[in-house]
Design a protein around this motif. Structure first.
Motif, PDB file in Angstrom:
ATOM      1  N   ASP A 125      10.615 -22.729 -45.239  1.00  0.00           N
ATOM      2  CA  ASP A 125      10.516 -21.280 -45.076  1.00  0.00           C
ATOM      3  C   ASP A 125       9.107 -20.954 -44.590  1.00  0.00           C
ATOM      4  O   ASP A 125       8.140 -21.065 -45.347  1.00  0.00           O
ATOM      5  CB  ASP A 125      10.809 -20.584 -46.404  1.00  0.00           C
ATOM      6  N   LEU A 126       9.003 -20.559 -43.326  1.00  0.00           N
ATOM      7  CA  LEU A 126       7.712 -20.222 -42.726  1.00  0.00           C
ATOM      8  C   LEU A 126       7.437 -18.736 -42.911  1.00  0.00           C
ATOM      9  O   LEU A 126       8.195 -17.892 -42.438  1.00  0.00           O
ATOM     10  CB  LEU A 126       7.716 -20.579 -41.237  1.00  0.00           C
ATOM     11  N   GLY A 127       6.347 -18.411 -43.602  1.00  0.00           N
ATOM     12  CA  GLY A 127       6.053 -17.028 -43.945  1.00  0.00           C
ATOM     13  C   GLY A 127       6.901 -16.589 -45.126  1.00  0.00           C
ATOM     14  O   GLY A 127       7.578 -15.568 -45.092  1.00  0.00           O
ATOM     15  N   THR A 128       6.831 -17.345 -46.206  1.00  0.00           N
ATOM     16  CA  THR A 128       7.771 -17.198 -47.320  1.00  0.00           C
ATOM     17  C   THR A 128       7.596 -15.918 -48.112  1.00  0.00           C
ATOM     18  O   THR A 128       8.518 -15.479 -48.790  1.00  0.00           O
ATOM     19  CB  THR A 128       7.676 -18.431 -48.251  1.00  0.00           C
ATOM     20  N   ASP A 150       2.844 -19.904 -46.520  1.00  0.00           N
ATOM     21  CA  ASP A 150       2.350 -18.548 -46.273  1.00  0.00           C
ATOM     22  C   ASP A 150       0.833 -18.582 -46.195  1.00  0.00           C
ATOM     23  O   ASP A 150       0.182 -19.426 -46.828  1.00  0.00           O
ATOM     24  CB  ASP A 150       2.803 -17.586 -47.376  1.00  0.00           C
ATOM     25  N   ALA A 151       0.287 -17.654 -45.414  1.00  0.00           N
ATOM     26  CA  ALA A 151      -1.172 -17.558 -45.280  1.00  0.00           C
ATOM     27  C   ALA A 151      -1.788 -16.754 -46.410  1.00  0.00           C
ATOM     28  O   ALA A 151      -3.005 -16.778 -46.600  1.00  0.00           O
ATOM     29  CB  ALA A 151      -1.529 -16.929 -43.935  1.00  0.00           C
ATOM     30  N   SER A 152      -0.963 -16.034 -47.164  1.00  0.00           N
ATOM     31  CA  SER A 152      -1.452 -15.144 -48.218  1.00  0.00           C
ATOM     32  C   SER A 152      -1.356 -15.805 -49.588  1.00  0.00           C
ATOM     33  O   SER A 152      -0.271 -16.162 -50.041  1.00  0.00           O
ATOM     34  CB  SER A 152      -0.643 -13.848 -48.216  1.00  0.00           C
ATOM     35  N   ALA A 157       1.384 -16.672 -54.914  1.00  0.00           N
ATOM     36  CA  ALA A 157       1.407 -16.520 -56.368  1.00  0.00           C
ATOM     37  C   ALA A 157       2.719 -15.887 -56.824  1.00  0.00           C
ATOM     38  O   ALA A 157       3.326 -16.315 -57.817  1.00  0.00           O
ATOM     39  CB  ALA A 157       0.217 -15.673 -56.825  1.00  0.00           C
ATOM     40  N   TYR A 158       3.178 -14.872 -56.096  1.00  0.00           N
ATOM     41  CA  TYR A 158       4.474 -14.267 -56.408  1.00  0.00           C
ATOM     42  C   TYR A 158       5.596 -15.278 -56.208  1.00  0.00           C
ATOM     43  O   TYR A 158       6.545 -15.345 -57.008  1.00  0.00           O
ATOM     44  CB  TYR A 158       4.720 -13.046 -55.519  1.00  0.00           C
ATOM     45  N   ALA A 159       5.526 -16.064 -55.127  1.00  0.00           N
ATOM     46  CA  ALA A 159       6.577 -17.036 -54.840  1.00  0.00           C
ATOM     47  C   ALA A 159       6.700 -18.061 -55.964  1.00  0.00           C
ATOM     48  O   ALA A 159       7.813 -18.393 -56.398  1.00  0.00           O
ATOM     49  CB  ALA A 159       6.295 -17.727 -53.510  1.00  0.00           C
ATOM     50  N   ARG A 160       5.578 -18.560 -56.437  1.00  0.00           N
ATOM     51  CA  ARG A 160       5.615 -19.553 -57.509  1.00  0.00           C
ATOM     52  C   ARG A 160       6.150 -18.943 -58.799  1.00  0.00           C
ATOM     53  O   ARG A 160       6.921 -19.578 -59.536  1.00  0.00           O
ATOM     54  CB  ARG A 160       4.214 -20.130 -57.716  1.00  0.00           C
ATOM     55  N   GLU A 161       5.762 -17.714 -59.084  1.00  0.00           N
ATOM     56  CA  GLU A 161       6.264 -17.043 -60.283  1.00  0.00           C
ATOM     57  C   GLU A 161       7.766 -16.808 -60.187  1.00  0.00           C
ATOM     58  O   GLU A 161       8.501 -16.995 -61.167  1.00  0.00           O
ATOM     59  CB  GLU A 161       5.528 -15.713 -60.474  1.00  0.00           C
ATOM     60  N   ASN A 162       8.225 -16.433 -59.010  1.00  0.00           N
ATOM     61  CA  ASN A 162       9.666 -16.218 -58.821  1.00  0.00           C
ATOM     62  C   ASN A 162      10.446 -17.525 -58.949  1.00  0.00           C
ATOM     63  O   ASN A 162      11.529 -17.555 -59.549  1.00  0.00           O
ATOM     64  CB  ASN A 162       9.928 -15.583 -57.456  1.00  0.00           C
ATOM     65  N   ALA A 163       9.909 -18.594 -58.381  1.00  0.00           N
ATOM     66  CA  ALA A 163      10.587 -19.884 -58.491  1.00  0.00           C
ATOM     67  C   ALA A 163      10.724 -20.299 -59.949  1.00  0.00           C
ATOM     68  O   ALA A 163      11.774 -20.790 -60.382  1.00  0.00           O
ATOM     69  CB  ALA A 163       9.822 -20.941 -57.704  1.00  0.00           C
ATOM     70  N   ASP A 164       9.684 -20.080 -60.719  1.00  0.00           N
ATOM     71  CA  ASP A 164       9.707 -20.432 -62.130  1.00  0.00           C
ATOM     72  C   ASP A 164      10.719 -19.578 -62.894  1.00  0.00           C
ATOM     73  O   ASP A 164      11.511 -20.088 -63.699  1.00  0.00           O
ATOM     74  CB  ASP A 164       8.309 -20.261 -62.721  1.00  0.00           C
ATOM     75  N   ALA A 165      10.723 -18.275 -62.623  1.00  0.00           N
ATOM     76  CA  ALA A 165      11.624 -17.360 -63.322  1.00  0.00           C
ATOM     77  C   ALA A 165      13.092 -17.668 -63.008  1.00  0.00           C
ATOM     78  O   ALA A 165      13.969 -17.474 -63.862  1.00  0.00           O
ATOM     79  CB  ALA A 165      11.300 -15.920 -62.948  1.00  0.00           C
ATOM     80  N   PHE A 174       5.301 -24.669 -52.763  1.00  0.00           N
ATOM     81  CA  PHE A 174       4.660 -23.657 -51.935  1.00  0.00           C
ATOM     82  C   PHE A 174       3.232 -24.071 -51.622  1.00  0.00           C
ATOM     83  O   PHE A 174       2.537 -24.618 -52.486  1.00  0.00           O
ATOM     84  CB  PHE A 174       4.657 -22.301 -52.650  1.00  0.00           C
ATOM     85  N   GLN A 175       2.820 -23.799 -50.403  1.00  0.00           N
ATOM     86  CA  GLN A 175       1.448 -24.119 -50.020  1.00  0.00           C
ATOM     87  C   GLN A 175       0.946 -23.162 -48.949  1.00  0.00           C
ATOM     88  O   GLN A 175       1.727 -22.602 -48.178  1.00  0.00           O
ATOM     89  CB  GLN A 175       1.339 -25.565 -49.532  1.00  0.00           C
TER      90      GLN A 175
END
Length: 288
Positions: A125-128, A150-152, A157-165, A174-175
């Motif tokens: 996923d480019l620009g996740t 993602d560049a941001s 941080a939101y992506a990792r939290e969502n994956a965990d939830a 994510f990187q």
């Protein structure tokens, strides 16, 4: 009648509060009734469905007025509630990330059709953003694993939290990155919702004033980031794989030409509004 003007001794029901809020939001939103329902459900710590089915005669809390005031000042509903539903998942969102939209589900629909017989094993996923497309894909295909770029750092941080939830952290990585630069390997499914809004485009207030411009705008014609992404896709897409790229209304012809020049067969997919929203790409030597 504003909810805030009622005394402590006069109960305002959910039904009354929704009617008043819908009126007040008419000039701030294209979906005033829906916004009111979502905000009141949030204030009552329940779901919109439960609110409408079981709570219409309950007392509306004063906390609703605070949320309603934020919406009348233009803040997006998703930022106020802190969540947005997408595909089959619920994502946490907030300032600094692009809010997931139903139009983007067109990419997942195209992928589901392509992989009807054999699910993808690897997803990029480019620009996740907050993990929107990657986590929706991993929820769709329980054996798949994926990488979100993602560049941001805020978005990551939101992506990792969502994956965990969502219980997907073990299958999602994510990187930070600049699109596909320095990426290696191949992926069965590549998803990408790049910035594609033309410079100077007239956007709704809650988008233009609140959502991150770096996730929205892409030069005069809206194709700047697509031009950067296209050259890397052939080496990253596995044989028989699919790349789904989101585009803006009216960009199908120009964007398709960019991908066709890189050896892709391009199939357009329309969103619910009838606009070509997704370009589904297969390498010509592996196209069906």
């Amino acid at each position: 009648m504003d909810l805030a003007n009622f005394s402590d001794f006069e109960m305002v029901t959910v039904r009354e509060a929704l009617a008043d809020a819908t009126r007040r939001l008419t000039f701030a939103s294209d979906t005033p009734r829906l916004d009111a329902e979502l905000l009141l459900a949030r204030a009552m710590d329940t779901t919109r469905e439960a609110l409408l089915l079981n709570r219409m005669d309950a007392e509306a809390p004063l906390a609703f007025e605070l949320l309603l005031d934020r919406r009348t000042r233009g803040e997006p509903v998703a930022y106020i509630t802190g969540t947005r539903a997408f595909w089959t998942i619920e994502l946490k969102v907030g300032p600094g990330v692009l809010i997931p939209r139903p139009d983007s589900e067109t990419l997942i629909e195209a992928a589901v059709a392509h992989f009807a017989e054999q699910p993808p094993g690897t997803v990029l996923d480019l620009g996740t953003g907050p993990g929107t497309l990657l986590l929706a894909a991993l929820a769709q295909w329980p054996d798949a694993r994926g990488l979100g770029i993602d560049a941001s750092e805020v978005a990551l941080a939101y992506a990792r939290e969502n994956a965990d939830a969502l219980g997907l952290a073990g299958r999602a990585r994510f990187q930070a990155g600049d699109w596909a630069k320095d990426l290696h390997g191949q992926f069965d499914l590549i998803l990408c919702n790049p910035p594609y809004v033309e410079r100077g485009a007239d956007l709704p207030r809650d988008v233009a004033d609140w959502e991150p411009h770096q996730a929205l705008f892409a030069a005069a014609d809206g194709l700047r980031e697509i031009r950067r992404i296209a050259p890397d896709l052939p080496r990253l897409l596995a044989p028989g794989g699919l790349a789904c790229i989101e585009i803006g209304a009216g960009q199908a012809e120009a964007a398709s030409a960019l991908f066709e020049a890189r050896g892709f067969a391009v199939a357009p997919h329309r969103d619910l509004g009838g606009h070509v929203r997704c370009l589904a790409l297969t390498l010509c030597d592996s196209a069906p």
